[in-house]
Design a protein around this motif. Structure first.
Motif, PDB file in Angstrom:
ATOM      1  N   THR A 212       5.115  -2.492 -10.303  1.00 15.55           N
ATOM      2  CA  THR A 212       6.337  -2.018  -9.643  1.00 15.55           C
ATOM      3  C   THR A 212       6.281  -2.307  -8.146  1.00 15.55           C
ATOM      4  OG1 THR A 212       6.330  -0.226 -11.239  1.00 15.55           O
ATOM      5  CG2 THR A 212       7.876  -0.038  -9.425  1.00 15.55           C
TER       6      THR A 212
ATOM      7  N   GLN B 291       9.236  -4.597  -6.985  1.00 17.00           N
ATOM      8  CA  GLN B 291      10.332  -3.934  -6.273  1.00 17.00           C
ATOM      9  C   GLN B 291      10.155  -3.928  -4.766  1.00 17.00           C
ATOM     10  OE1 GLN B 291      11.434  -0.160  -7.849  1.00 17.00           O
ATOM     11  NE2 GLN B 291      11.529  -0.887  -9.944  1.00 17.00           N
ATOM     12  N   VAL B 292       8.923  -4.091  -4.310  1.00 15.04           N
ATOM     13  CA  VAL B 292       8.707  -4.047  -2.869  1.00 15.04           C
ATOM     14  C   VAL B 292       8.275  -5.403  -2.317  1.00 15.04           C
ATOM     15  CG1 VAL B 292       7.322  -3.037  -1.025  1.00 15.04           C
ATOM     16  CG2 VAL B 292       8.190  -1.595  -2.865  1.00 15.04           C
TER      17      VAL B 292
ATOM     18  N   ARG C 251       0.833  -1.208   0.000  1.00 11.67           N
ATOM     19  CA  ARG C 251       0.000   0.000   0.000  1.00 11.67           C
ATOM     20  C   ARG C 251       0.867   1.257   0.000  1.00 11.67           C
ATOM     21  NH1 ARG C 251      -5.479  -0.557   3.573  1.00 11.67           N
ATOM     22  NH2 ARG C 251      -6.559  -1.831   2.044  1.00 11.67           N
ATOM     23  N   ALA C 252       1.928   1.208   0.826  1.00 12.02           N
ATOM     24  CA  ALA C 252       2.830   2.359   0.879  1.00 12.02           C
ATOM     25  C   ALA C 252       3.427   2.615  -0.502  1.00 12.02           C
ATOM     26  CB  ALA C 252       3.924   2.118   1.902  1.00 12.02           C
ATOM     27  N   ALA C 253       3.854   1.535  -1.167  1.00 12.81           N
ATOM     28  CA  ALA C 253       4.456   1.692  -2.495  1.00 12.81           C
ATOM     29  C   ALA C 253       3.444   2.307  -3.460  1.00 12.81           C
ATOM     30  CB  ALA C 253       4.944   0.344  -3.014  1.00 12.81           C
ATOM     31  N   LEU C 254       2.201   1.837  -3.410  1.00 10.88           N
ATOM     32  CA  LEU C 254       1.162   2.379  -4.291  1.00 10.88           C
ATOM     33  C   LEU C 254       0.922   3.854  -3.986  1.00 10.88           C
ATOM     34  CD1 LEU C 254      -1.455  -0.524  -4.242  1.00 10.88           C
ATOM     35  CD2 LEU C 254       0.011   0.131  -6.141  1.00 10.88           C
ATOM     36  N   SER C 255       0.852   4.167  -2.689  1.00 10.98           N
ATOM     37  CA  SER C 255       0.568   5.561  -2.335  1.00 10.98           C
ATOM     38  C   SER C 255       1.708   6.469  -2.764  1.00 10.98           C
ATOM     39  CB  SER C 255       0.334   5.689  -0.831  1.00 10.98           C
ATOM     40  OG  SER C 255       1.566   5.714  -0.145  1.00 10.98           O
ATOM     41  N   LEU C 256       2.916   5.903  -2.894  1.00  8.44           N
ATOM     42  CA  LEU C 256       4.062   6.717  -3.312  1.00  8.44           C
ATOM     43  C   LEU C 256       4.148   6.820  -4.827  1.00  8.44           C
ATOM     44  CD1 LEU C 256       6.601   5.334  -0.727  1.00  8.44           C
ATOM     45  CD2 LEU C 256       5.562   7.585  -0.728  1.00  8.44           C
ATOM     46  N   GLY C 257       3.188   6.214  -5.521  1.00 11.48           N
ATOM     47  CA  GLY C 257       3.118   6.388  -6.963  1.00 11.48           C
ATOM     48  C   GLY C 257       3.581   5.211  -7.789  1.00 11.48           C
ATOM     49  N   ALA C 258       3.931   4.079  -7.128  1.00  7.54           N
ATOM     50  CA  ALA C 258       4.362   2.913  -7.892  1.00  7.54           C
ATOM     51  C   ALA C 258       3.146   2.241  -8.521  1.00  7.54           C
ATOM     52  CB  ALA C 258       5.084   1.930  -6.980  1.00  7.54           C
ATOM     53  N   THR C 259       3.297   1.761  -9.754  1.00 11.32           N
ATOM     54  CA  THR C 259       2.209   0.997 -10.363  1.00 11.32           C
ATOM     55  C   THR C 259       2.093  -0.327  -9.616  1.00 11.32           C
ATOM     56  OG1 THR C 259       3.725  -0.046 -11.890  1.00 11.32           O
ATOM     57  CG2 THR C 259       2.655   1.979 -12.650  1.00 11.32           C
ATOM     58  N   PRO C 260       0.951  -1.017  -9.715  1.00 10.83           N
ATOM     59  CA  PRO C 260       0.816  -2.295  -9.006  1.00 10.83           C
ATOM     60  C   PRO C 260       1.956  -3.264  -9.328  1.00 10.83           C
ATOM     61  CG  PRO C 260      -1.313  -1.598  -9.796  1.00 10.83           C
ATOM     62  CD  PRO C 260      -0.323  -0.595 -10.330  1.00 10.83           C
TER      63      PRO C 260
END
Lengths: 361, 411
Positions: free
Chosen positions: B321, B325-326, B310-319
């Motif tokens: 990515t 990457q996470v 969720r954090a990665a998504l909120s930071l702008g990563a596509t699902p």
């Protein structure tokens, strides 16, 4: 009904949410957040505050109503395209990346060139006073440090809005207070709009421009901290924010905004009629620190028998029996000329009408 | 205030207090230690030993063995050597009538046809000095150096020849190392095939297991418990049953072929050959080993905090990515453990390839079994098994260097 989206930066318009199709966890929510405002959603767990935040972030879909950000509807925009910074309860730092890589992550996924990204990361780390720790892994940092990194990471890409989901919940009390001031300072210097979720009322009072008190999927009251404390609109808010004496009684009559309430053994007192109806039961709310002992003069006078005296340093907390309610608390400032109190002693007490509110049951 | 004396007494006290606990702890692990020692360490040690030791010849013909050791393998054999060979061979029969045959079998492995030559010697009654002429009268083969050279190879008790044989090399009588003739060179091929099958099975298990483990770890408790039971269900059935079930499915008149014919995808006369080959080995082994991949991955994925993605998504990563990457890097300890487990199990797998593998699906373990049971060449079997063990240890070491064994999480 149409909502004038220009009225606020973030607008919730009749937003509803249900997980199981039977129970609404958020009920017809209307909420407007102004640009640059620090708004806190405060409430007990299960009150719908986190769900509301998650709908704003895009991790939950609203099952009714619309959400607007900066004038445009965002209901169907996926979270990664909303451009919101978010700080999570347990920081959610990526454990396999260094601090610098964590902070650079939002820039990297936006394909910002390396030199610019490095400068921004440095600036963001400076902002939270963590510039020296860029090479470490999150596990090597303390909770407070991790929280600062999470904050830097959420702010580094200059988001439209900063969402914070109980970010200080895992910290000890002293650090939590320190971080509250730090977040407040950052909000003031950056001028960013913040939506903050917490269940800690003192945290909400310290930091917020306005507080929305949630319970049972609804906003119970939306007001500035002082208004919320001084003028609670219902007994839930009065009870949830700060300490509160509750006297149960029946409203005899109301005139000119004042209710006459019969309490206990046929004593009748006056209170501001906030949510009171003639002939119906009510709860009269009085803050403990607004009760005076042996007052010169007071709007409401009563007698209390002291049941318990607790010495707390800066003040003394006295539990007494007033109108047959033995849970009545009075806080007395610990001044140099204070008198002594003995259990069993009967004292005259009183309070002013402004501090005495007849609320719903 | 503490004097030095106090300090010493304190240290002694601590040691005494700790000693009791240490003894208790040791006694607790003692049964397991003994069990591991008896069932694991000792057999492996004897395996390695057996791979380099074979005393059949030297025990039966000790003097001959010594003389063969002194012989240069080129010049004609001496009368002494032949005499000692004949007398010792004849004498060995008195000890145990089976010994001459056993010796002949050992020599026969180096020089085929030796068994019948040995039989001639055993049945000849008038062997006396000069032994050399008498033997050459029996057969001209005894004139040739070949059989004596074969005997020179098998004479020493301690020998690296089995290890050379395990990697398709021959030790000659002169002590040179030559590549094995093509028709006998099978071990390297099997080692290679085994590694390839193990690698492919590991890959398939990882590809199939990852989504299942993900589902298990992130579904609701009720669903995930049911799925976990389904994953574990194969453990409750016999390995043999699971393997033979594949025979029913994949054979020419099996379920899969019948189905493909029924829907008209293939012609009845051109049924697919899916059984008793490499394909069957791969399919059955992947199926049998899949739980070993899923369980460690599941246990690791369960500990990955949901809000990281969720954090990665909120930071702008596509699902994608956010996943790659996470999420994915967090699963490495489980994936690594699963791969290591499946690979090691697959490298030594025996029953499944033996049942469904046919000719092309046989693995190194099948040849080990073959040498144990059919040729009775236990030393060669031990040598191959030892090399397999060394190979696995090397891979383990490599894994430790690359991923770090301390990061591994098994269920």
């Amino acid at each position: 009904m149409t909502v004038s989206t220009s009225s606020g930066y973030v607008v919730f318009d009749k937003v509803e949410k249900t997980y199981d199709g039977r129970v609404l966890v958020v009920k017809s929510l209307d909420l407007t957040v102004a640009r640059g405002e620090f708004l806190t959603m405060l409430g007990p767990s299960g009150s719908g505050k986190t769900t509301t935040l998650m709908m704003l972030a895009g991790f939950e879909t609203a099952t009714g109503g619309d959400i607007y950000l900066d004038g445009s509807k965002i209901n169907h925009i996926p979270p990664h395209k909303r451009g919101l910074g978010m700080v999570f309860q347990n920081y959610a730092l990526f454990p396999h990346m260094t601090i610098a890589e964590n902070v650079a992550f939002p820039l990297r996924v936006r394909n910002i060139n390396k030199a610019d990204a490095e400068a921004k990361v440095r600036k963001a780390l400076d902002m939270v006073q963590m510039s020296d720790l860029g090479g470490r892994k999150p596990a090597q940092l303390s909770g407070g440090q991790q929280q600062r990194i999470a904050l830097a990471r959420a702010l580094v890409f200059e988001p439209k809005l900063l969402l914070m989901d109980e970010p200080l919940g895992a910290l000890d009390k002293q650090l939590r207070e320190h971080m509250q001031y730090e977040i407040k300072r950052l909000h003031e210097t950056l001028g960013i709009t913040v939506v903050y979720v917490t269940h800690d009322q003192s945290e909400a009072l310290t930091m917020s421009d306005r507080i929305a008190v949630f319970n049972d999927g609804r906003i119970q009251q939306l007001a500035t901290p002082d208004e919320l404390y001084e003028k609670p609109q219902n007994s839930f808010v009065a009870q949830f924010i700060g300490e509160n004496n509750q006297l149960r009684g029946i409203v005899k009559d109301i005139s000119g905004g004042r209710a006459r309430v019969e309490i206990g053994n046929s004593d009748v007192i006056e209170a501001l009629a906030i949510q009171a109806e003639s002939g119906k039961p009510t709860i009269v709310s009085v803050r403990p620190e607004r009760v005076e002992i042996e007052p010169m003069s007071s709007d409401i006078a009563a007698t209390g028998r002291i049941e318990e005296v607790i010495y707390l340093g800066d003040h003394i907390r006295i539990r007494m029996n007033v109108f047959g309610n033995s849970e009545f608390i009075v806080k007395v400032r610990n001044g140099s000329g204070r008198r002594g109190f003995a259990v069993g002693e009967e004292v005259k007490i009183g309070w002013s009408l402004q501090d005495c509110r007849a609320l719903d049951v | 205030m503490h004097s030095t004396f106090d300090q010493k007494a304190l240290t002694r006290q601590l040691a005494a207090a700790e000693r009791r606990n240490k003894v208790k702890a040791f006694l607790l692990v003692l049964p397991l230690l003994l069990f591991v020692l008896a069932s694991f360490i000792v057999p492996i040690a004897s395996l390695v030993w057996q791979g380099g030791y074979s005393d059949t010849f030297a025990n039966a013909l000790p003097e001959t063995s010594k003389l063969l050791g002194a012989w240069d393998a080129r010049s004609p054999v001496s009368e002494d050597l032949v005499k000692s060979f004949v007398t010792e061979l004849k004498a060995s029969k008195l000890k145990d009538p089976a010994i001459p045959t056993r010796v002949a079998t050992v020599v026969n492995r180096e020089q085929s046809g030796s068994v019948s030559k040995f039989k001639q010697v055993m049945s000849a009654s008038d062997l006396a000095s000069p032994y050399k002429e008498k033997l050459s009268a029996l057969s001209s083969e005894w004139d040739k150096p070949d059989i004596w050279r074969a005997m020179k190879i098998v004479a020493p008790s301690f020998t690296p020849r089995f290890y050379f044989q395990a990697v398709d090399l021959r030790l000659t009588a002169e002590g040179d190392i030559k590549p094995e003739t093509d028709e006998n060179a099978i071990h390297l091929l099997l080692f290679g095939r085994t590694l390839m099958v193990a690698a492919l099975v590991t890959l398939f298990c990882a590809l199939l297991g990852f989504p299942i483990a993900y589902l298990l770890a992130h579904a609701e408790t009720k669903t995930s418990n049911m799925l976990l039971i389904i994953v574990l269900l194969p453990f409750w059935t016999s390995l043999l049953v699971r393997t033979t079930a594949w025979i029913a499915l994949l054979q020419q008149n099996g379920v899969v072929n019948d189905f493909l014919v029924a829907i008209g995808l293939i012609d009845n006369d051109h049924r697919l050959v899916m059984m008793y080959n490499m394909f069957a080995t791969l399919v059955a082994m992947t199926h049998v080993l899949l739980p070993f991949m899923i369980l460690p991955m599941f246990s690791v994925m369960k500990t990955i905090k949901a809000n990281l993605v969720r954090a990665a998504l909120s930071l702008g990563a596509t699902p994608w990515t956010a996943f790659w990457q996470v999420y994915f890097p967090q699963t490495i300890p489980g994936l690594g453990a699963g791969c290591l487990l499946v690979f090691i199990l697959a490298v030594g797998y025996y029953i499944t390839p033996a049942l469904v593998g046919g000719q092309s699906g046989q693995l190194i373990s099948n040849i080990i079994a073959f040498h144990m049971q059919k040729t009775l060449n236990w030393s060669l079997a031990s040598a191959i098994a030892t090399l397999l063990l060394i190979g696995v240890l090397l891979l383990y070491w490599l894994y430790n260097r690359l991923v770090g064994i301390d990061k591994m999480k098994l269920a």
